[in-house]
Enzyme design. Structure first.
Site, PDB file in Angstrom:
ATOM      1  N   LYS A 102       0.841  -1.209   0.000  1.00 23.96           N
ATOM      2  CA  LYS A 102       0.000   0.000   0.000  1.00 23.96           C
ATOM      3  C   LYS A 102       0.871   1.253   0.000  1.00 23.96           C
ATOM      4  O   LYS A 102       1.472   1.599   1.011  1.00 23.96           O
ATOM      5  CB  LYS A 102      -0.922   0.051   1.220  1.00 23.96           C
ATOM      6  CG  LYS A 102      -1.962   1.159   1.051  1.00 23.96           C
ATOM      7  CD  LYS A 102      -2.544   1.627   2.364  1.00 23.96           C
ATOM      8  CE  LYS A 102      -2.079   2.993   2.792  1.00 23.96           C
ATOM      9  NZ  LYS A 102      -2.090   4.058   1.807  1.00 23.96           N
ATOM     10  N   GLU A 146       9.148   0.779  11.180  1.00 24.60           N
ATOM     11  CA  GLU A 146      10.238   1.755  11.046  1.00 24.60           C
ATOM     12  C   GLU A 146       9.569   3.116  11.160  1.00 24.60           C
ATOM     13  O   GLU A 146       8.838   3.527  10.269  1.00 24.60           O
ATOM     14  CB  GLU A 146      10.927   1.563   9.702  1.00 24.60           C
ATOM     15  CG  GLU A 146      12.356   2.066   9.720  1.00 24.60           C
ATOM     16  CD  GLU A 146      12.466   3.471   9.208  1.00 24.60           C
ATOM     17  OE1 GLU A 146      12.407   4.406  10.056  1.00 24.60           O
ATOM     18  OE2 GLU A 146      12.613   3.643   8.005  1.00 24.60           O
ATOM     19  N   CYS A 149      13.246  10.110   7.699  1.00 28.30           N
ATOM     20  CA  CYS A 149      13.015   9.606   9.059  1.00 28.30           C
ATOM     21  C   CYS A 149      14.256   9.811   9.931  1.00 28.30           C
ATOM     22  O   CYS A 149      14.140  10.046  11.122  1.00 28.30           O
ATOM     23  CB  CYS A 149      12.595   8.144   9.028  1.00 28.30           C
ATOM     24  SG  CYS A 149      13.721   7.094   8.119  1.00 28.30           S
ATOM     25  N   GLU A 175       8.885  15.116  15.913  1.00 23.17           N
ATOM     26  CA  GLU A 175       9.330  15.002  14.529  1.00 23.17           C
ATOM     27  C   GLU A 175       8.577  16.012  13.674  1.00 23.17           C
ATOM     28  O   GLU A 175       7.354  16.039  13.670  1.00 23.17           O
ATOM     29  CB  GLU A 175       9.070  13.586  14.008  1.00 23.17           C
ATOM     30  CG  GLU A 175       9.504  13.408  12.575  1.00 23.17           C
ATOM     31  CD  GLU A 175       9.392  11.967  12.102  1.00 23.17           C
ATOM     32  OE1 GLU A 175       8.278  11.425  12.099  1.00 23.17           O
ATOM     33  OE2 GLU A 175      10.427  11.384  11.732  1.00 23.17           O
TER      34      GLU A 175
HETATM   35  P1  NAI Z   1       1.382   7.960   8.311  1.00 26.85           P
HETATM   36  O1  NAI Z   1       2.260   7.153   9.192  1.00 26.85           O
HETATM   37  O2  NAI Z   1      -0.027   8.176   8.776  1.00 26.85           O
HETATM   38  O3  NAI Z   1       1.340   7.304   6.850  1.00 26.85           O
HETATM   39  C1  NAI Z   1       2.238   6.319   6.391  1.00 26.85           C
HETATM   40  C2  NAI Z   1       1.470   5.215   5.692  1.00 26.85           C
HETATM   41  O4  NAI Z   1       0.565   4.635   6.629  1.00 26.85           O
HETATM   42  C3  NAI Z   1       0.618   5.700   4.527  1.00 26.85           C
HETATM   43  O5  NAI Z   1       0.630   4.721   3.514  1.00 26.85           O
HETATM   44  C4  NAI Z   1      -0.764   5.788   5.155  1.00 26.85           C
HETATM   45  O6  NAI Z   1      -1.798   5.669   4.208  1.00 26.85           O
HETATM   46  C5  NAI Z   1      -0.740   4.613   6.095  1.00 26.85           C
HETATM   47  N1  NAI Z   1      -1.726   4.688   7.185  1.00 26.85           N
HETATM   48  C6  NAI Z   1      -2.259   5.804   7.751  1.00 26.85           C
HETATM   49  N2  NAI Z   1      -3.132   5.460   8.716  1.00 26.85           N
HETATM   50  C7  NAI Z   1      -3.150   4.115   8.770  1.00 26.85           C
HETATM   51  C8  NAI Z   1      -3.853   3.161   9.582  1.00 26.85           C
HETATM   52  N3  NAI Z   1      -4.719   3.539  10.510  1.00 26.85           N
HETATM   53  N4  NAI Z   1      -3.613   1.846   9.390  1.00 26.85           N
HETATM   54  C9  NAI Z   1      -2.729   1.448   8.462  1.00 26.85           C
HETATM   55  N5  NAI Z   1      -2.047   2.292   7.661  1.00 26.85           N
HETATM   56  C10 NAI Z   1      -2.260   3.614   7.805  1.00 26.85           C
HETATM   57  O7  NAI Z   1       2.125   9.346   8.060  1.00 26.85           O
HETATM   58  P2  NAI Z   1       1.531  10.681   7.393  1.00 26.85           P
HETATM   59  O8  NAI Z   1       0.141  10.908   7.906  1.00 26.85           O
HETATM   60  O9  NAI Z   1       1.751  10.623   5.942  1.00 26.85           O
HETATM   61  O10 NAI Z   1       2.522  11.781   7.971  1.00 26.85           O
HETATM   62  C11 NAI Z   1       2.372  12.271   9.287  1.00 26.85           C
HETATM   63  C12 NAI Z   1       3.718  12.409   9.943  1.00 26.85           C
HETATM   64  O11 NAI Z   1       4.298  11.138  10.103  1.00 26.85           O
HETATM   65  C13 NAI Z   1       4.769  13.189   9.158  1.00 26.85           C
HETATM   66  O12 NAI Z   1       4.649  14.553   9.327  1.00 26.85           O
HETATM   67  C14 NAI Z   1       6.032  12.642   9.749  1.00 26.85           C
HETATM   68  O13 NAI Z   1       6.321  13.265  10.973  1.00 26.85           O
HETATM   69  C15 NAI Z   1       5.694  11.195  10.033  1.00 26.85           C
HETATM   70  N6  NAI Z   1       6.201  10.315   8.963  1.00 26.85           N
HETATM   71  C16 NAI Z   1       7.338   9.613   9.200  1.00 26.85           C
HETATM   72  C17 NAI Z   1       7.868   8.827   8.214  1.00 26.85           C
HETATM   73  C18 NAI Z   1       9.116   8.056   8.435  1.00 26.85           C
HETATM   74  O14 NAI Z   1       9.708   7.568   7.490  1.00 26.85           O
HETATM   75  N7  NAI Z   1       9.545   7.889   9.648  1.00 26.85           N
HETATM   76  C19 NAI Z   1       7.267   8.728   6.882  1.00 26.85           C
HETATM   77  C20 NAI Z   1       6.040   9.468   6.766  1.00 26.85           C
HETATM   78  C21 NAI Z   1       5.544  10.245   7.776  1.00 26.85           C
END
Ligand code: NAI
Ligand code: MG
Length: 488
Positions: A173, A250, A284, A384
């Site tokens: 996904k 991660e 990250c 973050e």
């Molecule tokens: P997110 O963690 O919500 O999204 C990442 C993935 O998880 C996307 O594919 C999303 O559709 C999916 N997802 C969202 N809610 C879910 C759920 N309930 N169950 C399963 N999958 C789900 O991150 P988002 O909303 O894009 O960004 C928010 C913050 O997260 C960013 O500002 C950043 O601080 C952090 N982030 C950290 C990352 C990293 O690599 N450590 C990558 C992306 C975001």
């Protein structure tokens, strides 16, 4: 306008709800409309992966064959590199030279796990009885792989390559905002007869629908996730409430980049800037806290501000560009709210914090932003931000540097800059982080483990042991003694 399908069971199937605009953040232009898969469509993808796994068509292929298929995927990725890099930059906004690097890295990942496929071996255990005790390694099964938007193709590769190497099947996904390169990868896989239908499926859509369905499904054996700590928590909960599927996470970070006065000056200044501003800070492991020894603080701050000012910000398709827009305008708003919070809590904004002038009205650019006089307890020193914003925090002496470095709930990465090898090694040992660089920050290798301590995650991906996430161990006891047990 392009409408984007789902990739299920080896076929591209049109979705029922094609309502997710895919936007170029450098212009605001809508590039395509992606499918928001329903729970039913998501279940169809899980069923396809389940059937493919249970049929043994992939797990039963020889290790040599699986390895060859992975190597062929790598070859096809390299052949499509210019097109993939362009697509990545158009969809995500990162500078084209970074996208080119990412595509090459994705291919390398398939090559590494292609080579590893024939090196997965079990054990013979030295048990005391008259028996042969074996450990067999078997694929864990159907893997849901949920990835973020900051490295869309590379994260797909980090997930899919080791899973296929182990003989698992996959439902991937992509993040809502960045489906293009994952679907391009699906097209590459779909053209390739040696990868049986259903082994890899790609389902686009909303996290709370598609992601939630995948993580709650009793037909999924494992979830591999990269993204926010908040979503990571909800995934662990969903796994606990369903079938106790295996989970690797991660998650985020607030990584310290530590500078001692004896560090090589030019390398340190560039390392501080690169450490946090590469990929617009949407990394990250971003070095989003610069800890600097008090004796060089003023001069170092001045030097990094000067360097950051000269970062070439602009159209990410231009080769000279070193910083593009953030991934979406909504994400920029989130980052800007942290800038506001930093000001409000009394940190000193010394560079940026603004939307740059002269950019397209609907674009998502933000200037490189540096805060000084940041107190370690401030929000911008703890949470973050995931954008081009860095907190500079001075320290006096090694113990204080270490204490500050460890003083967040995160533990993904860290870096230390010094010419004193003894000090470097002392700091390395004391940092609670999954990755530590000495006199560098950010290089990442598929050959080495990646992942975090504390609230930065669970488990390690990549490297030789990264394959263990996708393997079960089966103990086999073969009795070599033909007599009855003789107990009764
Ligand atoms: P997110 O963690 O919500 O999204 C990442 C993935 O998880 C996307 O594919 C999303 O559709 C999916 N997802 C969202 N809610 C879910 C759920 N309930 N169950 C399963 N999958 C789900 O991150 P988002 O909303 O894009 O960004 C928010 C913050 O997260 C960013 O500002 C950043 O601080 C952090 N982030 C950290 C990352 C990293 O690599 N450590 C990558 C992306 C975001
Ligand atoms: Mg989210």
């Amino acid at each position: 306008m392009d409408t984007l399908p789902l990739y299920i069971g080896g076929r591209f199937v049109p979705g029922t709800d094609v309502s997710q605009p895919v936007v170029n953040p450098a212009s605001g232009a809508v590039l395509a409309m992606a499918t928001r898969a329903t729970r039913e469509e998501t279940r169809a993808a899980v069923d396809a992966a389940r059937d493919a796994f249970d049929s043994g068509v992939w797990s039963g292929a020889t290790a040599m064959k699986r390895g060859q298929v992975l190597l062929e995927i790598a070859r096809r990725l390299r052949a499509a590199a210019p097109e993939l890099a362009r697509l990545e930059t158009e969809n995500m906004g990162k500078p084209i030279i970074e996208s080119e690097f990412d595509v090459a890295d994705a291919a390398t990942c398939f090559e590494y796990y292609g080579g590893l496929a024939t090196k997965i071996t079990g054990d013979v255990n030295p048990v005391p009885d008259d028996a042969l005790s074996l450990t067999l390694k078997e694929p864990v099964g159907v893997c849901a792989q949920i990835i973020p938007w900051n490295y869309p193709l590379l994260m797909a590769a980090w997930k899919i390559a080791p899973a296929l190497c182990a003989g698992c099947t996959v439902v991937l996904k992509p993040a809502e905002a960045t489906p293009l390169t994952a679907l391009a990868l699906a097209r590459i896989l779909g053209d390739f007869a040696d990868l049986p239908p259903g082994v890899v499926n790609v389902v686009t859509g909303d996290g709370p629908v598609v992601g939630a369905e995948l993580t709650a499904s009793p037909r999924v054996d494992k979830v591999a996730f990269t993204g926010s700590t908040a979503t990571g928590r909800s995934i662990l909960r969903a796994a606990a409430d369903s079938n106790l599927k295996r989970v690797t996470l991660e998650l985020g970070g607030k990584s310290p980049n530590i500078f001692f006065a004896d560090a090589d000056w030019d390398a340190a200044v560039e390392g501080a800037v690169f450490g946090v501003f590469v990929n617009q800070g949407e990394v990250c492991s971003a070095g989003s806290r610069i800890l600097v020894e008090k004796s060089i603080h003023a001069k170092f701050l001045e030097a990094i501000v000067e360097k950051a000012k000269r970062i070439r910000l602009g159209d990410p398709l231009v080769r000279e560009t070193r910083m593009g827009p953030l991934v979406t305008a909504a994400h920029r708003a989130r980052v800007l709210s942290y800038v506001e919070q930093g000001r409000h809590e009394g940190a000193r904004l010394v560079l940026g914090g603004q939307v740059p002038e002269g950019m397209p009205r609907e674009s998502a650019y933000l200037e490189p932003t540096i805060f000084d006089a940041v107190h370690p307890g401030m929000t911008i020193a703890q949470e973050e931000i995931f954008g081009p914003v860095v907190a500079v925090i001075p320290f006096t002496g090694e113990p204080e540097a270490i204490e500050l470095a460890n003083a967040t709930p995160y533990g993904l990465a860290g870096a230390v800059w010094t010419r004193d090898i003894f000090r470097a090694l002392r700091v390395v040992r004391k940092l609670r982080a999954g990755i530590v660089w000495v006199n560098h920050m950010q290089p990442t290798y598929v050959e080495a483990p990646w992942g975090g301590m504390k609230m930065s995650g669970a488990g390690r991906e990549l490297g030789r042991n990264g394959i263990d996430n996708y393997l079960e161990q089966k103990q086999v006891h073969i009795n070599l003694n033909e007599n009855p047990i003789g107990w009764y």
